[in-house]
Write a protein that holds these residues in place. Sequence first.
Motif, short mmCIF file in Angstrom:
data_model
loop_
_atom_site.label_atom_id
_atom_site.label_comp_id
_atom_site.label_asym_id
_atom_site.label_seq_id
_atom_site.Cartn_x
_atom_site.Cartn_y
_atom_site.Cartn_z
N SER A 164 0.77 7.17 -5.04
CA SER A 164 -0.11 7.81 -4.30
C SER A 164 -1.22 8.35 -4.90
O SER A 164 -2.64 8.28 -4.57
CB SER A 164 0.68 9.05 -3.35
OG SER A 164 1.66 8.48 -2.59
N SER A 167 -3.31 5.31 -6.07
CA SER A 167 -4.23 4.87 -4.97
C SER A 167 -5.34 5.76 -4.68
O SER A 167 -6.61 5.25 -4.33
CB SER A 167 -3.12 4.48 -3.70
OG SER A 167 -2.16 3.78 -3.95
N SER A 293 -0.01 0.36 -1.65
CA SER A 293 0.84 1.27 -0.43
C SER A 293 2.17 0.63 -0.20
O SER A 293 3.08 1.19 0.09
CB SER A 293 -0.23 1.42 0.81
OG SER A 293 0.02 0.02 1.46
N VAL A 296 4.48 1.68 -3.04
CA VAL A 296 4.70 3.09 -2.49
C VAL A 296 6.01 3.02 -1.59
O VAL A 296 6.84 3.72 -2.00
CB VAL A 296 3.50 3.91 -2.11
CG1 VAL A 296 4.06 5.15 -1.76
CG2 VAL A 296 2.67 4.15 -3.06
#
Length: 438
Positions: A164, A167, A293, A296
């Motif tokens: 996170s 990103s 993502s 993730v």
Amino acid sequence: MTVLNDPAAILAKSSMTRAQVIAVGLATLLNALDGFDVLSISFAAPGIATQFGIDRAALGVVLSMELIGMAVGALVLGNAADKIGRRPMLLSCLAVMSAGMALAATSDSIAILSAYRLFTGFGIGGMLATTAAVVAEFANARYRNLAVAIMAGGYPVGAVVGGSIASALLSGGGTWHSIFVFGAIATAAFVPLILWLMPETIAFLVLRHGPAGLSIVNRQLEKLGHRSADHIPELEPGTQKVRWRELFGPGLASVSILLLIAYFMHIMTFYFFVKWVPKLVVDMGFEAGTAGSVLVWANVGGASGSLVLSLFTQRFPVRTLTILAMIAGAGAVIWFGQPHSDIATLSVIAGTAGFFVNGATAGIYAMFAQSYPARLRASGTGMVIGFGRGGAALGPIVAGFLLASGLTLPWLATIMACGSLIAALALTVLRYREHGVA
């Protein structure tokens, strides 16, 4: 009924104290740090490929460099942790990891970046072997499997949090270099925490000092919140010397070989998946930030899988759970490789695959703690992780060359998923060898 009052019996039978819980929690955070450090290169991969203009086969080699370092580090430093202690080894590994991450951020060529990632992996490998031993030795008998599985679950948590942040750094205009800078700072921040909150394990102190070290061991027991021991059992001749051949000697040979096969093959599937997800999603036509993502979500599933498996170990055999998770994980990886048109579907499938694949990884770490005695625990774990990381390094490399040869993703996913199926077979054989076919 006689109450045993030696250090091992006290720790095994007593409730876990606050100091022990903190030590296990800190080891879990260290594994989370490993999760970010290892996967940082995955988040950075699209930017690295663009900056240096390399193809997928070459990128597969770069993605595997720290995994090769981890193999060597687990072998060498895992053995050293049985000689110099768990705490000094954790501090040494943190220093190597922090320096390697910082240096990676300065790389101006693929060769230099690969060398720094190899160096970083050396520290990560030693950290993995040592934290597994630390958790097994601080946890009591009732919660040992749970504690080791939770520790293994720190890995995907670190990847989720780190992913996170990565990103956010990339979306905010940062380059792939900023990911490594963050990793170096976060790693260095753990040094004072280890110095403050992580004592040496009782198991190592007993092995280091023997019966003559009763006063030293009792001081440590008191710091942990336990009563004093009245004796330390006599150690067998040679017990304090760690010999590699013992891992393949009578009573341990089949265990070591089958665990090694299981870990090697499963971790090959695991690292194919976590290393290639961002690049594969980009190749499907999605943006790099979106691809991150998906990884993730794979790690959100991984964290959940470790937690669920760790809770189930209180009711069911850890080996059975691990075998089932490996089979389900292989199926989910194959599912991921099929054609999908939207990012939401990819995220759900990636989360499902992460749930089972990482749950199985947590289970096999718990099996390491069960399979080796204290004096060989870090060496045995390090040996299996070290040789097994050959599978970790092989996974991304093989996938890269298969993709470069023109193999389609559905076939690639099916081939790479077979690693977990072979691992499940090896653990099944181990189960029957220990308990008999009947």
